[in-house]
Design an enzyme around this catalytic site. Sequence first.
Site, mmCIF file in Angstrom:
data_model
loop_
_atom_site.group_PDB
_atom_site.id
_atom_site.type_symbol
_atom_site.label_atom_id
_atom_site.label_comp_id
_atom_site.label_asym_id
_atom_site.label_seq_id
_atom_site.Cartn_x
_atom_site.Cartn_y
_atom_site.Cartn_z
ATOM 1 N N PHE A 8 8.332 0.277 -7.179
ATOM 2 C CA PHE A 8 8.920 -1.134 -7.385
ATOM 3 C C PHE A 8 7.918 -2.205 -7.354
ATOM 4 O O PHE A 8 7.506 -2.708 -6.437
ATOM 5 C CB PHE A 8 9.743 -1.310 -6.186
ATOM 6 C CG PHE A 8 10.846 -2.425 -6.139
ATOM 7 C CD1 PHE A 8 12.196 -1.947 -6.573
ATOM 8 C CD2 PHE A 8 10.669 -3.778 -5.897
ATOM 9 C CE1 PHE A 8 13.226 -3.042 -6.717
ATOM 10 C CE2 PHE A 8 11.595 -4.683 -6.061
ATOM 11 C CZ PHE A 8 12.843 -4.227 -6.396
ATOM 12 N N GLU A 143 13.118 4.815 -23.132
ATOM 13 C CA GLU A 143 13.025 3.862 -24.347
ATOM 14 C C GLU A 143 12.123 2.678 -24.084
ATOM 15 O O GLU A 143 11.366 2.235 -24.890
ATOM 16 C CB GLU A 143 14.540 3.264 -24.506
ATOM 17 C CG GLU A 143 14.793 2.087 -25.389
ATOM 18 C CD GLU A 143 14.185 2.406 -27.041
ATOM 19 O OE1 GLU A 143 15.116 3.496 -27.613
ATOM 20 O OE2 GLU A 143 13.419 1.802 -27.736
ATOM 21 N N VAL A 146 7.823 2.501 -25.007
ATOM 22 C CA VAL A 146 7.186 1.619 -26.106
ATOM 23 C C VAL A 146 8.151 0.661 -26.940
ATOM 24 O O VAL A 146 9.195 0.749 -26.945
ATOM 25 C CB VAL A 146 7.343 3.038 -27.585
ATOM 26 C CG1 VAL A 146 6.834 2.333 -28.685
ATOM 27 C CG2 VAL A 146 6.609 3.979 -26.856
ATOM 28 N N GLY A 148 9.015 -2.095 -25.187
ATOM 29 C CA GLY A 148 9.802 -2.901 -24.281
ATOM 30 C C GLY A 148 11.257 -3.032 -24.718
ATOM 31 O O GLY A 148 11.883 -1.960 -24.899
ATOM 32 N N GLY A 200 1.222 -12.537 -18.078
ATOM 33 C CA GLY A 200 1.727 -11.357 -17.227
ATOM 34 C C GLY A 200 1.904 -10.149 -18.068
ATOM 35 O O GLY A 200 2.799 -9.532 -17.739
ATOM 36 N N GLU A 203 -1.857 -5.172 -18.705
ATOM 37 C CA GLU A 203 -1.806 -3.943 -17.981
ATOM 38 C C GLU A 203 -2.540 -4.671 -16.612
ATOM 39 O O GLU A 203 -3.342 -5.386 -16.722
ATOM 40 C CB GLU A 203 -2.342 -2.812 -18.376
ATOM 41 C CG GLU A 203 -1.727 -2.239 -19.481
ATOM 42 C CD GLU A 203 -0.358 -2.046 -19.235
ATOM 43 O OE1 GLU A 203 -0.080 -0.867 -18.443
ATOM 44 O OE2 GLU A 203 0.615 -2.351 -19.898
ATOM 45 N N ASP A 214 -3.429 1.433 -24.263
ATOM 46 C CA ASP A 214 -1.917 1.272 -24.097
ATOM 47 C C ASP A 214 -1.201 1.611 -25.539
ATOM 48 O O ASP A 214 -0.396 2.316 -25.469
ATOM 49 C CB ASP A 214 -1.800 -0.047 -23.593
ATOM 50 C CG ASP A 214 -0.140 -0.496 -23.580
ATOM 51 O OD1 ASP A 214 0.391 -0.126 -22.503
ATOM 52 O OD2 ASP A 214 0.189 -1.281 -24.491
ATOM 53 N N LYS A 218 1.469 4.909 -26.424
ATOM 54 C CA LYS A 218 2.731 4.464 -27.110
ATOM 55 C C LYS A 218 2.887 5.332 -28.457
ATOM 56 O O LYS A 218 3.713 6.008 -28.857
ATOM 57 C CB LYS A 218 3.037 3.254 -27.271
ATOM 58 C CG LYS A 218 3.237 2.424 -26.130
ATOM 59 C CD LYS A 218 2.840 0.965 -26.353
ATOM 60 C CE LYS A 218 3.148 0.329 -25.259
ATOM 61 N NZ LYS A 218 2.937 -1.241 -24.976
ATOM 62 N N GLY A 310 7.486 -7.763 -20.382
ATOM 63 C CA GLY A 310 8.259 -8.875 -19.721
ATOM 64 C C GLY A 310 9.300 -8.114 -18.674
ATOM 65 O O GLY A 310 9.837 -7.241 -19.277
#
Length: 330
Positions: A8, A143, A146, A148, A200, A203, A214, A218, A310
């Site tokens: 979390f 989903e 890759v 977002g 933000g 990574e 990254d 993907k 995001g």
Amino acid sequence: MRIIMAGFGTVGQGFAEVLHKKTDRLNRFNESVKIVAAFDSKSFVADENGLDPLELVERKKSTGSVGSEKLKSGIDVLDSVDYDVLVEVSPTNIKDGGAGLKHVEHALKNGKDVVTVNKGPLALKFSELNKLAEKKNALLRFEGSVGGAMPIINLCSENLKGERVKSIRGIFNGTCNFILSRMDKGLPFEQALKEAQQLGYAESDPSYDIDGIDTACKVVILANSIFRRNVTFSDVSITGITSVSAEAIALAAEHDMVIRLIGEVSDTVLEVSPRLIPLGHPLSVSGTLNIAQIRTDLAGPITVSGKGAGRIETASAILSDLIAIMDRRR
Ligand code: HSE
């Protein structure tokens, strides 16, 4: 539908907010969705009657911990709480998959459905995890791992079911695209990276972004899920953006080109590298956007674009996977 949330953090908070916001939409399924446990790397909280999602967000924001109990291990929580779906949102660890891999494996072994956006387990053990899910009649959906919020995996495997996807080329890392777009405007690499981190998107370890790791994760996920290949992270040919100089970008601009970090996958290609893209080409997008060009045999080329990161945007992909599971399990 009882959910445990593992790892979390930022995305976890986004998903808890989305669950709260979408209560009415979820109620249409005539089944309540409740978070029965949540844990981060240090703490946990559990309640079989359901936890208030906004309280989880508040506690995480104000104390840095999601729960008041000290966490021994995530596996203990998975073993001691009754649940239906694991939502695994720990940060990616590409060395050995980290705790996230253990959580996903454990849940699947016990026949639980899993929704994850954690790229490590998928980029390292895709085939093993999918075989395990199949054996245990569990669903594994990813989903948001890759692109977002940009639909791509379910788009190809569900909406484009009848197509043969010939290749996918795209921009799958918002941080690199932001850095390269800022460098187009003359900003130095280091400053652009700092700005990207402030947004933000980066990574926790930004070398995952700028070294192409990254994007490579993907590309592996796309290769395995859409092209039915059996590849892993070490199979990808990777060049990141640290060697892209201001001079190279200026020279490209003189020829009406930009440099973008492109991930490409087909039956034979598995590559991440900076490439020259003509200005005006669909892949010449700027900022943090992700974009993918999908070449298919019947439908021809299809281009999708959207927010690749995001907390709320990524949570939207988790929500769509969760609803797909509710549909299947009804
Ligand atoms: N660091 C990633 C990016 C986050 O910049 O796109 C989403 O995977």
